[in-house]
Write a protein that holds these residues in place. Structure first.
Motif, mmCIF file in Angstrom:
data_model
loop_
_atom_site.group_PDB
_atom_site.id
_atom_site.type_symbol
_atom_site.label_atom_id
_atom_site.label_comp_id
_atom_site.label_asym_id
_atom_site.label_seq_id
_atom_site.Cartn_x
_atom_site.Cartn_y
_atom_site.Cartn_z
ATOM 1 N N GLU A 28 76.905 30.592 156.664
ATOM 2 C CA GLU A 28 76.148 31.553 156.063
ATOM 3 C C GLU A 28 76.597 31.913 154.798
ATOM 4 O OE1 GLU A 28 73.037 33.991 156.322
ATOM 5 O OE2 GLU A 28 73.434 32.573 157.578
ATOM 6 N N ALA A 69 68.006 27.488 154.787
ATOM 7 C CA ALA A 69 66.709 28.285 154.632
ATOM 8 C C ALA A 69 65.996 27.721 153.930
ATOM 9 C CB ALA A 69 67.578 29.612 153.828
ATOM 10 N N ILE A 86 67.578 35.938 150.966
ATOM 11 C CA ILE A 86 68.685 35.238 151.472
ATOM 12 C C ILE A 86 69.929 35.533 151.104
ATOM 13 C CG2 ILE A 86 69.516 32.920 151.673
ATOM 14 C CD1 ILE A 86 66.720 31.765 151.342
ATOM 15 N N VAL A 91 66.103 37.361 156.433
ATOM 16 C CA VAL A 91 65.343 36.205 156.398
ATOM 17 C C VAL A 91 63.955 36.659 155.482
ATOM 18 C CG1 VAL A 91 63.377 34.911 157.594
ATOM 19 C CG2 VAL A 91 65.893 35.636 158.844
ATOM 20 N N SER A 97 64.934 30.807 157.801
ATOM 21 C CA SER A 97 66.232 30.840 157.928
ATOM 22 C C SER A 97 66.676 30.308 159.311
ATOM 23 C CB SER A 97 67.182 31.968 157.317
ATOM 24 O OG SER A 97 68.472 31.813 157.358
#
Length: 108
Positions: A28, A69, A86, A91, A97
């Motif tokens: 992430e 994403a 992002i 989102v 995403s």
């Protein structure tokens, strides 16, 4: 006998319409950093880049990693909003995403 005459290649019209900018990363944090780098690219030399060209490059020159994403847009403002979302860990309104796989059976 006449030599072959080269015909000029007509200039193609640039693609217009919505296109996806696809991002993928190992985690992430890396995904958020990639979105931040794309915003910086837009601020620098990418300001004049055609959105369809950027979409093609992102989709064909990057590895498909676990965290993904996508931002869908037509102009730089659309992409900036989505990329900033992002980068902030949200989102995007015009995007998706996640790492799940979906199947579409069109015409069924």
């Amino acid at each position: 006998y006449l030599p072959a005459r080269e015909e000029p290649v007509p200039d193609s019209e640039p693609f217009t319409g919505p296109v996806p900018w696809v991002l993928s990363a190992k985690n992430e944090t890396a995904l958020r950093e990639q979105a931040t780098r794309l915003v910086a690219f837009m601020d620098a030399e990418g300001a004049e880049a055609a959105p369809a060209d950027v979409a093609f490059s992102l989709a064909t020159t990057r590895a498909a990693l676990e965290h993904r994403a996508a931002v869908v847009g037509e102009d730089p403002a659309d992409f900036r909003r989505g990329l900033e979302a992002i980068a902030a860990g949200a989102v995007p309104a015009d995007g998706v995403s996640g790492g799940k796989v979906g199947f579409l059976f069109s015409g069924q």
